[in-house]
Write an enzyme that holds these catalytic residues in place. Structure first.
Site, PDB file in Angstrom:
ATOM      1  N   ASP A 177       0.830  -1.220   0.000  1.00  0.00           N
ATOM      2  CA  ASP A 177       0.000   0.000   0.000  1.00  0.00           C
ATOM      3  C   ASP A 177       0.861   1.266   0.000  1.00  0.00           C
ATOM      4  OD1 ASP A 177       0.869  -0.757   2.602  1.00  0.00           O
ATOM      5  OD2 ASP A 177      -0.441   0.767   3.453  1.00  0.00           O
ATOM      6  N   GLU A 178       0.239   2.346  -0.387  1.00  0.00           N
ATOM      7  CA  GLU A 178       0.785   3.705  -0.242  1.00  0.00           C
ATOM      8  C   GLU A 178       2.237   3.848  -0.694  1.00  0.00           C
ATOM      9  OE1 GLU A 178      -1.698   5.567   3.413  1.00  0.00           O
ATOM     10  OE2 GLU A 178      -0.139   4.192   4.059  1.00  0.00           O
TER      11      GLU A 178
END
Length: 530
Positions: A325-326
């Site tokens: 993620d991210e």
């Protein structure tokens, strides 16, 4: 009464009906999460610590005793009768026995995604029987049994005649703890596992490492924690700490799912593993700072293979969480070597293609290690080739059911976390917003809906450590637990759930869990700091 909605009985007379209402409203407060089929009765039996025993039936005898159940009997005896322990009693003549029978003798293994947790519990004159397909189902039944026992004002113990058939709505019911942003002592983790068992959660998602610190003490790469933990001795999880957590969880029918999130969220990794992270550039020169894992170097994948091989041997669960993620692309963009690699691979300036390239290689590594990978939804969102994915965890706010629908339409399995981010401080009386969540309320076929394997409560660590973990988790996480275990139609009313949750919170206090209050009121046994 408020609690009559799930019962089906005919009353022959007003007084009998009144008695039933009283008995039922008293007793149905008691089980959380609510069993699928629950038929109580006003008839009650007295229990005494000196004449209560657990027994085995079928497959289970002296030859085949079951360590998981033996340990559970001791635990639950002290929960049923606080202040007493299981070994010290000479039994009287009239013994109340709870007899356990298992269809499969699976006491030596670990629970997994397909383990049955179904059980049948009958309480009748002077005895009770608990039948389960697996030892994990019998643990859920023991928990239910423990919640049926109550004390009158004189301190005598009772249980009512009851028939229960029960099984979970979803197989994956998780809690994520983040031990990177703040270190959580092993004791705080074990306490959480106890409380999880009381609410029938069955997966501990251990978000072990992240940007701020790397507390996992790797056998192969000791420098990761020596240089990446907050402190190399006091703020690490040794191999024996990890074994202890896994074993403690197993005894409670809880899986331990490790997460090693990359290529982002890896700042702490770089301290103990040189050349793993991407050097960021300012113009033509390195700026001295580092970004995500460098996906262009063969050495990156050799390192990840070695690390994940170790993780796969330390953690017995067939699943592993790879994060994903991210990922911040600005450092990759600044680095001329990364841009040259992108050009060579034909990725143009689309850095999500580079991320996909990396994740695909890491997923292949986990497949070689015979593990199933779970990723955060970002990986699904940015990748055209989704065939290599198995399980996607949906975490972003907004229309999360739209995302769930997109994932299951692609034929992938889903874990829902978006509505259950409990680390955000909020008033306790918002427990209802975690209760009124309907994971299957999207347009889709039965087959698609069956791909929603469950949900997860997330407790991120920016503002959470051992001082406030318990009250921030409990009893609000229990609202999510009932959503993931119980029948939706029978648990759709917050007002009906409230008295049961209040009663359950009092049970948590009695069991030593610091669960915060839901509203004005009191518990017969207030929290005693231990």
């Amino acid at each position: 009464g408020k609690n009559l909605h799930i019962f089906d009985f005919q009353a022959s007379s007003k007084s009998y009906f009144g008695m039933m209402v009283h008995a039922i409203s008293q007793r149905t407060k008691c089980v959380w999460p609510l069993p699928q089929i629950f038929i109580p009765s006003p008839e009650r039996y007295q229990l005494k610590p000196q004449s209560f025993s657990f027994g085995y039936r079928r497959y289970l005898d002296t030859k085949h005793s079951c360590s998981v159940l033996d340990a559970a009997f001791k635990r639950y005896f002290s929960i049923l009768f606080p202040g007493y322990s299981y070994d010290e009693w000479v039994f009287e003549n009239e013994v109340f026995t709870l007899t356990i029978s298992l269809d499969r003798h699976d006491c030596e293994g670990y629970p997994n995604q397909d383990s049955s947790e179904r059980y049948k519990l009958s309480v009748f004159a002077g005895q009770a029987s608990l039948n389960a397909e697996t030892v994990w189902g019998s643990l859920r039944g023991l928990e239910t049994f423990s919640q049926l026992v109550y004390q009158d004002d004189l301190g005598s113990y009772y249980i009512n005649k009851t028939e229960i058939e029960d099984y979970p709505q979803f197989n994956y019911r998780g809690i994520l703890l983040d031990t990177s942003r703040h270190y959580l002592p092993v004791q705080a983790i074990l306490k959480t596992l106890d409380a999880m068992a009381y609410s029938k959660f069955n997966v501990f998602h251990w978000h072990l490492v992240d940007d701020p610190s790397f507390p996992y003490q790797s056998h192969k790469f000791p420098d990761l924690s020596n240089k990446g933990a907050f402190h190399p001795v006091t703020h690490v999880y040794t191999q024996s700490d990890v074994r202890r957590v896994i074993s403690y969880a197993r005894m409670r029918g809880i899986r331990v799912l490790p997460e090693f999130d990359s290529p982002g969220h890896t700042k702490s990794w770089g301290k103990g593993q040189s050349e793993l992270l991407t050097p960021c550039y300012r113009g033509a020169t390195p700026s001295g700072t580092f970004g995500p894992v460098n996906p262009t170097l063969p050495s990156t994948y050799q390192f990840m293979l070695s690390l994940l091989k170790e993780v796969a041997s330390v953690f017995p669960d067939p699943y592993i969480h790879l994060g994903g993620d991210e990922v911040d692309f600005s450092c990759w963009r600044s680095n001329p070597y990364i841009r040259a690699f992108m050009h060579k691979m034909g990725f143009g300036l689309d850095f999500s293609k580079l991320e996909a390239f990396y994740i695909e290689k890491i997923v292949n590594i986990t497949s070689i290690l015979r593990k199933t990978s779970i990723v955060w939804q970002d990986v699904f969102d940015y990748h055209e080739r989704r065939k290599f994915l198995s399980v996607v965890e949906v975490w972003k706010q907004g229309c999360y059911l739209c995302e769930v629908r997109r994932v299951v339409k692609a034929g992938l399995r889903v874990i829902l976390a978006s509505p259950w981010y409990l680390d955000q401080p909020g008033p306790t009386h918002n427990w209802a917003r975690y209760y009124n969540v309907w994971p299957l309320a999207f347009k889709g076929t039965e087959k698609q809906k069956s791909l929603v394997i469950g949900g997860e409560v997330c407790m991120w660590g920016e503002y959470v450590d051992a001082t406030n973990l318990s009250p921030r988790l409990w009893p609000r996480a229990s609202a999510a637990a009932e959503r993931l275990w119980s029948n939706e139609r029978q648990t759709s009313c917050v007002e009906r759930a409230f008295p049961r949750l209040q009663e359950f919170r009092c049970k948590l206090l009695r069991r030593g869990i610091q669960a915060e209050p839901l509203y004005v009121g009191h518990c017969k046994h207030e929290y005693q700091s231990v």
